[in-house]
Design an enzyme around this catalytic site. Structure first.
Site, mmCIF file in Angstrom:
data_model
loop_
_atom_site.group_PDB
_atom_site.id
_atom_site.type_symbol
_atom_site.label_atom_id
_atom_site.label_comp_id
_atom_site.label_asym_id
_atom_site.label_seq_id
_atom_site.Cartn_x
_atom_site.Cartn_y
_atom_site.Cartn_z
ATOM 1 C CB SER A 89 -1.288 -59.766 39.884
ATOM 2 O OG SER A 89 -1.828 -58.480 40.015
ATOM 3 C CG HIS B 21 3.301 -57.932 42.465
ATOM 4 N ND1 HIS B 21 2.742 -59.138 42.892
ATOM 5 C CD2 HIS B 21 2.165 -57.215 42.176
ATOM 6 C CE1 HIS B 21 1.519 -59.128 42.928
ATOM 7 N NE2 HIS B 21 1.055 -57.970 42.343
ATOM 8 C CD GLU C 144 4.939 -61.432 45.127
ATOM 9 O OE1 GLU C 144 4.766 -62.434 45.746
ATOM 10 O OE2 GLU C 144 4.377 -61.199 44.066
ATOM 11 C CG ASN D 221 -1.471 -62.187 43.502
ATOM 12 O OD1 ASN D 221 -2.221 -61.793 44.595
ATOM 13 N ND2 ASN D 221 -1.039 -61.219 42.585
HETATM 14 N N1 3HC Z 1 -3.800 -45.484 50.975
HETATM 15 C C1 3HC Z 1 -2.731 -45.302 51.837
HETATM 16 N N2 3HC Z 1 -2.675 -45.637 53.110
HETATM 17 C C2 3HC Z 1 -3.590 -46.357 53.421
HETATM 18 C C3 3HC Z 1 -4.739 -46.809 52.714
HETATM 19 C C4 3HC Z 1 -4.693 -46.458 51.522
HETATM 20 N N3 3HC Z 1 -5.808 -46.589 50.517
HETATM 21 N N4 3HC Z 1 -5.484 -47.585 53.718
HETATM 22 C C5 3HC Z 1 -5.047 -47.641 54.841
HETATM 23 N N5 3HC Z 1 -3.628 -47.043 54.756
HETATM 24 C C6 3HC Z 1 -2.718 -46.973 55.896
HETATM 25 C C7 3HC Z 1 -3.283 -45.885 56.904
HETATM 26 O O1 3HC Z 1 -3.120 -44.463 56.649
HETATM 27 C C8 3HC Z 1 -2.635 -46.487 58.145
HETATM 28 O O2 3HC Z 1 -1.460 -46.174 58.368
HETATM 29 P P1 3HC Z 1 -0.823 -45.680 59.678
HETATM 30 O O3 3HC Z 1 -0.921 -47.068 60.346
HETATM 31 O O4 3HC Z 1 0.604 -45.173 59.531
HETATM 32 O O5 3HC Z 1 -1.709 -44.650 60.324
HETATM 33 C C9 3HC Z 1 -2.632 -48.101 57.971
HETATM 34 O O6 3HC Z 1 -2.654 -48.143 56.326
HETATM 35 C C10 3HC Z 1 -3.829 -48.724 58.697
HETATM 36 O O7 3HC Z 1 -4.862 -48.246 58.019
HETATM 37 P P2 3HC Z 1 -6.370 -47.997 58.974
HETATM 38 O O8 3HC Z 1 -6.082 -47.919 60.400
HETATM 39 O O9 3HC Z 1 -7.228 -46.739 58.395
HETATM 40 O O10 3HC Z 1 -7.220 -49.190 58.499
HETATM 41 P P3 3HC Z 1 -6.840 -50.702 58.748
HETATM 42 O O11 3HC Z 1 -6.149 -51.089 59.858
HETATM 43 O O12 3HC Z 1 -8.134 -51.311 58.728
HETATM 44 O O13 3HC Z 1 -6.019 -51.106 57.581
HETATM 45 C C11 3HC Z 1 -5.647 -52.011 55.435
HETATM 46 C C12 3HC Z 1 -6.243 -50.962 56.184
HETATM 47 C C13 3HC Z 1 -3.850 -51.586 55.336
HETATM 48 C C14 3HC Z 1 -6.130 -52.137 54.193
HETATM 49 C C15 3HC Z 1 -5.642 -53.275 55.859
HETATM 50 O O14 3HC Z 1 -7.130 -53.782 56.364
HETATM 51 C C16 3HC Z 1 -4.816 -54.527 55.567
HETATM 52 O O15 3HC Z 1 -3.542 -54.661 55.596
HETATM 53 N N6 3HC Z 1 -5.619 -55.516 54.688
HETATM 54 C C17 3HC Z 1 -4.979 -56.367 53.826
HETATM 55 C C18 3HC Z 1 -4.532 -56.024 52.475
HETATM 56 C C19 3HC Z 1 -4.013 -56.816 51.702
HETATM 57 O O16 3HC Z 1 -3.996 -58.017 51.880
HETATM 58 N N7 3HC Z 1 -3.669 -56.525 50.419
HETATM 59 C C20 3HC Z 1 -2.969 -57.397 49.472
HETATM 60 C C21 3HC Z 1 -3.855 -57.531 48.525
HETATM 61 S S1 3HC Z 1 -3.239 -58.991 47.268
HETATM 62 C C22 3HC Z 1 -2.488 -57.920 46.293
HETATM 63 O O17 3HC Z 1 -2.471 -56.533 46.245
HETATM 64 C C23 3HC Z 1 -1.852 -58.462 45.119
HETATM 65 C C24 3HC Z 1 -2.270 -57.698 43.737
HETATM 66 O O18 3HC Z 1 -1.563 -58.214 42.626
HETATM 67 C C25 3HC Z 1 -3.983 -58.502 43.672
#
Ligand code: 3HC
Length: 284
Positions: A119, A140, A152, A190
């Site tokens: 990250s 990433h 990324e 990040n």
């Molecule tokens: N695994 C696989 N697919 C998933 C999933 C999982 N754990 N969680 C959700 N999904 C998919 C669902 O299947 C759905 O796909 P579809 O639209 O094709 O059916 C889609 O994502 C939307 O899911 P849901 O409708 O069940 O739920 P939400 O609408 O609440 O979305 C979320 C869940 C995608 C996690 C959304 O809340 C989101 O985008 N959150 C922000 C996440 C974020 O910002 N991540 C970045 C974090 S920083 C990072 O990762 C960097 C690292 O270095 C720390």
């Protein structure tokens, strides 16, 4: 550089998410974890995720079966010897990653691409652990990897154009938006995201609003899918702390100085969703 076999090292949420993405994109995947139970648990995690997609009619049961069949598990690093691309996704700790890469160095061929899903850590430092640093870059993914469109692709000064282009092509072939980034701490996302997450904790501690209030405000006011506390719990508080510590060491900016509450929660083992308790309680 043709990639057909992908090795993934590390048994966390990112490792299994990346395995799912790669297998769903047609790659043969070998997942390596130190313990067979965690490797198996990862594969079960992928199976659950695929089953959800079948229930939602995003995939057929046959497709899900084929994807799962493309994933094999192992505890032996040597089983990754025939992979064209290896992505390490182990704990966000420089010394641990360097030790793994030193071990991997004795296994890979002179043309294997080795990528880190780090990250924030400097990819060039990781590349220095390998005899062929020109084969090393950052790939990433974001959490949850199957759902987030971005990858990324980090270009350390040491990487060859051939390796970098192959990494970009791999990310694109996984259906992701691949963005080239220089090897600066925190890359793009990040470096911009974590001051916001850290300041959300500061704001709660200042008494400006509750965590629920801040989460609701940032969802409704900015159109973010999750508020900062829900996102910290998703990313993992230990990973978040490691990211902030690296960013603070690199930039010395107070916005990156981890809030004491975050450090305390990590010390107490409250790591977010993975331990069923973080800023929110997931045990219920
Ligand atoms: N695994 C696989 N697919 C998933 C999933 C999982 N754990 N969680 C959700 N999904 C998919 C669902 O299947 C759905 O796909 P579809 O639209 O094709 O059916 C889609 O994502 C939307 O899911 P849901 O409708 O069940 O739920 P939400 O609408 O609440 O979305 C979320 C869940 C995608 C996690 C959304 O809340 C989101 O985008 N959150 C922000 C996440 C974020 O910002 N991540 C970045 C974090 S920083 C990072 O990762 C960097 C690292 O270095 C720390």
């Amino acid at each position: 550089m043709e990639i057909t076999r992908v090795g993934i090292i590390g048994s966390g949420i990112m490792g299994s998410g990346i395995a799912e993405v790669a297998a769903a994109s047609g790659y043969e995947v070998t997942l390596r974890s130190r313990a067979q139970e965690s490797a198996d648990a990862m594969k079960t995690g992928v199976e659950k995720s695929l089953n959800r997609q079948v229930e939602k009619e995003k995939r057929t049961a046959g497709e899900a079966e084929e994807i799962l069949a493309r994933i094999s598990t192992t505890t032996k690093l040597g089983d990754l010897a025939d992979c064209d691309l290896i992505i390490e996704s182990i704990v966000e700790d420089l010394d641990t990653k360097l030790a793994l890469l030193a071990e991997l160095n004795g296994i890979v061929s002179a043309s294997t691409i080795v990528a880190s899903n780090t990250s924030t850590l400097p990819v060039a430092k990781l590349a220095a652990a390998m005899s062929h640093p020109e084969n090393v870059c950052g790939i990433h993914f974001f959490n949850p990897a199957p759902a987030m469109p971005l990858v990324e692709v980090i270009r350390p000064l040491t990487v060859s154009d051939e390796t970098f282009n192959a990494a970009m092509a791999f990310a694109t072939s996984c259906g992701k938006d691949a963005v080239e980034v220089q090897d600066h701490a925190g890359f793009i996302v990040n470096a911009l995201l974590f001051p916001y997450l850290n300041n959300a904790i500061r704001m709660m501690e200042n008494g400006t609003a509750t965590k629920e209030g801040i989460d609701t405000a940032m969802k409704g006011g900015c159109g973010f899918p999750m508020g900062p506390f829900a996102l910290l719990d998703l990313v993992g508080l230990d990973t978040s702390l490691a990211i902030l510590d690296t960013l603070f060491a690199s930039f010395g900016d107070a916005n990156y100085e981890a809030m004491p509450l975050l450090r305390q929660m990590v010390a107490e083992g409250k790591l977010g969703r993975k331990t069923k308790i973080g800023f929110y309680d997931y045990a219920k």
